[in-house]
Motif scaffolding. Sequence first.
Motif, PDB file in Angstrom:
ATOM      1  N   ALA A   1       0.832  -1.206   0.000  1.00 25.21           N
ATOM      2  CA  ALA A   1       0.000   0.000   0.000  1.00 25.21           C
ATOM      3  C   ALA A   1       0.866   1.254   0.000  1.00 25.21           C
ATOM      4  O   ALA A   1       0.537   2.245  -0.652  1.00 25.21           O
ATOM      5  N   GLU A   2       1.975   1.180   0.700  1.00 22.24           N
ATOM      6  CA  GLU A   2       2.886   2.323   0.736  1.00 22.24           C
ATOM      7  C   GLU A   2       3.506   2.568  -0.639  1.00 22.24           C
ATOM      8  O   GLU A   2       3.606   3.709  -1.092  1.00 22.24           O
ATOM      9  N   VAL A   3       3.888   1.522  -1.312  1.00 21.00           N
ATOM     10  CA  VAL A   3       4.471   1.650  -2.642  1.00 21.00           C
ATOM     11  C   VAL A   3       3.438   2.215  -3.619  1.00 21.00           C
ATOM     12  O   VAL A   3       3.760   3.063  -4.456  1.00 21.00           O
ATOM     13  N   ARG A   4       2.190   1.770  -3.490  1.00 18.91           N
ATOM     14  CA  ARG A   4       1.125   2.312  -4.347  1.00 18.91           C
ATOM     15  C   ARG A   4       0.940   3.804  -4.119  1.00 18.91           C
ATOM     16  O   ARG A   4       0.758   4.567  -5.069  1.00 18.91           O
ATOM     17  N   ALA A   5       0.959   4.220  -2.851  1.00 19.50           N
ATOM     18  CA  ALA A   5       0.790   5.639  -2.536  1.00 19.50           C
ATOM     19  C   ALA A   5       1.977   6.453  -3.047  1.00 19.50           C
ATOM     20  O   ALA A   5       1.797   7.569  -3.553  1.00 19.50           O
ATOM     21  N   LEU A   6       3.165   5.914  -2.939  1.00 20.11           N
ATOM     22  CA  LEU A   6       4.349   6.618  -3.449  1.00 20.11           C
ATOM     23  C   LEU A   6       4.247   6.827  -4.951  1.00 20.11           C
ATOM     24  O   LEU A   6       4.607   7.883  -5.476  1.00 20.11           O
ATOM     25  N   ARG A   7       3.738   5.826  -5.655  1.00 16.12           N
ATOM     26  CA  ARG A   7       3.584   5.946  -7.111  1.00 16.12           C
ATOM     27  C   ARG A   7       2.417   6.854  -7.483  1.00 16.12           C
ATOM     28  O   ARG A   7       2.511   7.639  -8.423  1.00 16.12           O
ATOM     29  N   ARG A   8       1.319   6.721  -6.766  1.00 12.33           N
ATOM     30  CA  ARG A   8       0.118   7.492  -7.106  1.00 12.33           C
ATOM     31  C   ARG A   8       0.344   8.987  -6.958  1.00 12.33           C
ATOM     32  O   ARG A   8      -0.071   9.778  -7.802  1.00 12.33           O
ATOM     33  N   TYR A   9       1.003   9.386  -5.863  1.00 11.52           N
ATOM     34  CA  TYR A   9       1.210  10.805  -5.595  1.00 11.52           C
ATOM     35  C   TYR A   9       2.590  11.295  -6.018  1.00 11.52           C
ATOM     36  O   TYR A   9       2.953  12.431  -5.738  1.00 11.52           O
ATOM     37  N   ARG A  10       3.368  10.424  -6.669  1.00  9.76           N
ATOM     38  CA  ARG A  10       4.700  10.784  -7.163  1.00  9.76           C
ATOM     39  C   ARG A  10       5.573  11.347  -6.049  1.00  9.76           C
ATOM     40  O   ARG A  10       6.248  12.375  -6.229  1.00  9.76           O
ATOM     41  N   VAL A  11       5.563  10.685  -4.903  1.00  7.37           N
ATOM     42  CA  VAL A  11       6.422  11.088  -3.792  1.00  7.37           C
ATOM     43  C   VAL A  11       7.809  10.536  -4.085  1.00  7.37           C
ATOM     44  O   VAL A  11       7.983   9.324  -4.221  1.00  7.37           O
ATOM     45  N   GLY A  12       8.774  11.418  -4.207  1.00  2.00           N
ATOM     46  CA  GLY A  12      10.106  10.997  -4.598  1.00  2.00           C
ATOM     47  C   GLY A  12      10.873  10.308  -3.490  1.00  2.00           C
ATOM     48  O   GLY A  12      11.612   9.360  -3.721  1.00  2.00           O
ATOM     49  N   ARG A  13      10.708  10.783  -2.269  1.00  3.17           N
ATOM     50  CA  ARG A  13      11.456  10.224  -1.151  1.00  3.17           C
ATOM     51  C   ARG A  13      10.506   9.484  -0.222  1.00  3.17           C
ATOM     52  O   ARG A  13       9.492  10.014   0.210  1.00  3.17           O
ATOM     53  N   ARG A  14      10.869   8.270   0.104  1.00  2.00           N
ATOM     54  CA  ARG A  14      10.050   7.458   0.996  1.00  2.00           C
ATOM     55  C   ARG A  14       9.986   8.067   2.395  1.00  2.00           C
ATOM     56  O   ARG A  14       8.991   7.918   3.097  1.00  2.00           O
ATOM     57  N   GLU A  15      11.032   8.771   2.806  1.00  2.60           N
ATOM     58  CA  GLU A  15      11.072   9.384   4.132  1.00  2.60           C
ATOM     59  C   GLU A  15       9.965  10.422   4.301  1.00  2.60           C
ATOM     60  O   GLU A  15       9.423  10.585   5.393  1.00  2.60           O
ATOM     61  N   ASP A  16       9.623  11.114   3.219  1.00  2.00           N
ATOM     62  CA  ASP A  16       8.521  12.085   3.286  1.00  2.00           C
ATOM     63  C   ASP A  16       7.212  11.384   3.599  1.00  2.00           C
ATOM     64  O   ASP A  16       6.444  11.837   4.451  1.00  2.00           O
ATOM     65  N   TYR A  17       6.967  10.261   2.931  1.00  2.00           N
ATOM     66  CA  TYR A  17       5.723   9.529   3.165  1.00  2.00           C
ATOM     67  C   TYR A  17       5.683   8.960   4.586  1.00  2.00           C
ATOM     68  O   TYR A  17       4.634   8.941   5.223  1.00  2.00           O
ATOM     69  N   VAL A  18       6.832   8.516   5.095  1.00  2.00           N
ATOM     70  CA  VAL A  18       6.892   8.019   6.467  1.00  2.00           C
ATOM     71  C   VAL A  18       6.555   9.147   7.442  1.00  2.00           C
ATOM     72  O   VAL A  18       5.835   8.936   8.428  1.00  2.00           O
ATOM     73  N   GLN A  19       7.035  10.354   7.165  1.00  2.00           N
ATOM     74  CA  GLN A  19       6.695  11.503   8.006  1.00  2.00           C
ATOM     75  C   GLN A  19       5.203  11.818   7.934  1.00  2.00           C
ATOM     76  O   GLN A  19       4.589  12.132   8.958  1.00  2.00           O
ATOM     77  N   TYR A  20       4.625  11.741   6.756  1.00  2.00           N
ATOM     78  CA  TYR A  20       3.188  11.995   6.616  1.00  2.00           C
ATOM     79  C   TYR A  20       2.378  10.983   7.428  1.00  2.00           C
ATOM     80  O   TYR A  20       1.406  11.335   8.086  1.00  2.00           O
ATOM     81  N   LYS A  21       2.809   9.709   7.374  1.00  2.00           N
ATOM     82  CA  LYS A  21       2.108   8.687   8.156  1.00  2.00           C
ATOM     83  C   LYS A  21       2.224   8.963   9.646  1.00  2.00           C
ATOM     84  O   LYS A  21       1.250   8.805  10.387  1.00  2.00           O
ATOM     85  N   ALA A  22       3.406   9.385  10.092  1.00  2.00           N
ATOM     86  CA  ALA A  22       3.605   9.675  11.515  1.00  2.00           C
ATOM     87  C   ALA A  22       2.760  10.870  11.950  1.00  2.00           C
ATOM     88  O   ALA A  22       2.163  10.856  13.041  1.00  2.00           O
ATOM     89  N   LEU A  23       2.687  11.901  11.117  1.00  2.00           N
ATOM     90  CA  LEU A  23       1.868  13.066  11.451  1.00  2.00           C
ATOM     91  C   LEU A  23       0.385  12.704  11.502  1.00  2.00           C
ATOM     92  O   LEU A  23      -0.334  13.139  12.405  1.00  2.00           O
ATOM     93  N   ALA A  24      -0.063  11.916  10.555  1.00  2.00           N
ATOM     94  CA  ALA A  24      -1.473  11.496  10.543  1.00  2.00           C
ATOM     95  C   ALA A  24      -1.785  10.656  11.779  1.00  2.00           C
ATOM     96  O   ALA A  24      -2.849  10.815  12.396  1.00  2.00           O
ATOM     97  N   ARG A  25      -0.866   9.783  12.154  1.00  2.00           N
ATOM     98  CA  ARG A  25      -1.065   8.964  13.346  1.00  2.00           C
ATOM     99  C   ARG A  25      -1.124   9.835  14.593  1.00  2.00           C
ATOM    100  O   ARG A  25      -1.959   9.615  15.484  1.00  2.00           O
ATOM    101  N   ALA A  26      -0.253  10.853  14.674  1.00  3.31           N
ATOM    102  CA  ALA A  26      -0.261  11.750  15.839  1.00  3.31           C
ATOM    103  C   ALA A  26      -1.574  12.527  15.931  1.00  3.31           C
ATOM    104  O   ALA A  26      -2.122  12.704  17.026  1.00  3.31           O
ATOM    105  N   VAL A  27      -2.092  12.978  14.793  1.00  6.91           N
ATOM    106  CA  VAL A  27      -3.369  13.710  14.793  1.00  6.91           C
ATOM    107  C   VAL A  27      -4.501  12.784  15.207  1.00  6.91           C
ATOM    108  O   VAL A  27      -5.384  13.169  15.994  1.00  6.91           O
TER     109      VAL A  27
END
Length: 185
Positions: free
Chosen positions: A29-55
């Motif tokens: 699912a993470e790989v799909r999201a990286l491709r869908r939104y063209r996120v270049g760095r996986r670390e950015d997506y990991v940060q987004y997941k951490a922020l969403a979890r904190a909220v």
Amino acid sequence: MVRKLKYHEQKLLRQLDLVNWEASGGNLAEVRALRRYRVGRREDYVQYKALARAVRNLARKLRDLGPASAAFRARCAAALLEKLHGLGLVKSRQSLAVCESLSAAAFCRRRLPCLLVKLRMAQNLRHAVTFVEQGHVRVGPEVVTDPALLVPRAVEDFITWVDASRLRQKVLDYNQERDDFDLAA
């Protein structure tokens, strides 16, 4: 025949877990999201997941507060919803239920290339990422070259082309709005 590992090599090997290596991206699912939104760095997506979890955790804690702190809960919930709405992560400021369903995809949708597609300044995300990386887009007075920029609602109206951009000139030519003064500059 393989030689026996030296002490420092064994110590390094103990620290490295080849089965659960984070760069392998075992999560589909993470790989799909990286491709869908063209996120270049996986670390950015990991940060987004951490922020969403904190909220989500914060919203859950606010929901679980007792009736004795109803005024505090209402004040904090309103502040949280206002902040998330200002960032563009939630659509309405009605209840904490929208905060509990916040995902990393909401952060990905607020990235500059996604907004370029939404504003119809680019046909798809691949072109939008290219435009941002090449320096054709500015947000307010600043030229942006990082596609990972999260754009809040208040700044969304100030996304434009750079004045010296060839893309801006092509758009003006197509719309027959290009001025002769722009040719001299």
